[in-house]
Design an enzyme around this catalytic site. Structure first.
Site: not given
Length: 167
Positions: A57, A90, A59, A87
């Site tokens: 992801h 993260c 992040e 999410c």
């Protein structure tokens, strides 16, 4: 000569530019930039499809880069700018990296872990709290995601139509 202090909007525009790189790679367009002392130490955009890595992801990519730059996984006083509310995965990485703040654009009602679905970043059982600033360029961030998913639905519809005409 004094250093220029960049605004949340400035850094979010940078994150939006990174999100567009994800779009170009046919990934969900989320971008993130990690800032420490007014300097970029990490950048990322969603890449789980291309990297065959569910943890890739935006992040996580930015936090990994930040750890390498700082030569420490503890990114104390860093601020992570991300176009979409983080999410759970993260948010957990943000807690473990000890960042000071996350600034996000659009809320994520389905998987948001910074207040929409749940608030992992302020959970009393966690050993670190991450400050949250939300809604920076929210409309632009949300529009990018909406446009992407609209395009994907149209592509899928066209593929199904083409497939049914060849059957």
């Amino acid at each position: 000569m004094s250093e220029v202090e960049f605004s949340h909007e400035y850094w979010m525009r940078h994150a939006l530019t990174l999100a567009k790189r994800a779009w170009d790679e046919r990934e969900v367009p989320v971008g993130a930039v990690l800032v420490h002392n007014n300097r970029v130490i990490g950048e990322g955009w969603n890449r789980p499809i291309g990297r065959h890595d569910p943890t890739a992801h935006a992040e996580i990519m930015a936090l990994r880069q930040g750890g390498l730059v700082m030569q420490n996984y503890r990114l104390i006083d860093a601020t992570l700018y991300v176009t979409l509310e983080p999410c759970v995965m993260c948010a957990g990485a943000m807690i473990h990296s000890r960042i000071g703040r996350v600034v996000f654009g659009a809320r994520d009602a389905k998987t948001g872990a910074a207040g929409s679905l749940m608030d992992v970043l302020h959970h009393p059982g966690m050993n670190h709290r991450v400050e949250i600033t939300e809604g920076i360029l929210a409309d632009e961030c949300a529009a990018l995601l909406s446009d992407f998913f609209r395009m994907r639905r149209q592509e899928i519809k066209a593929q199904k139509k083409a497939q049914s005409s060849t059957d």
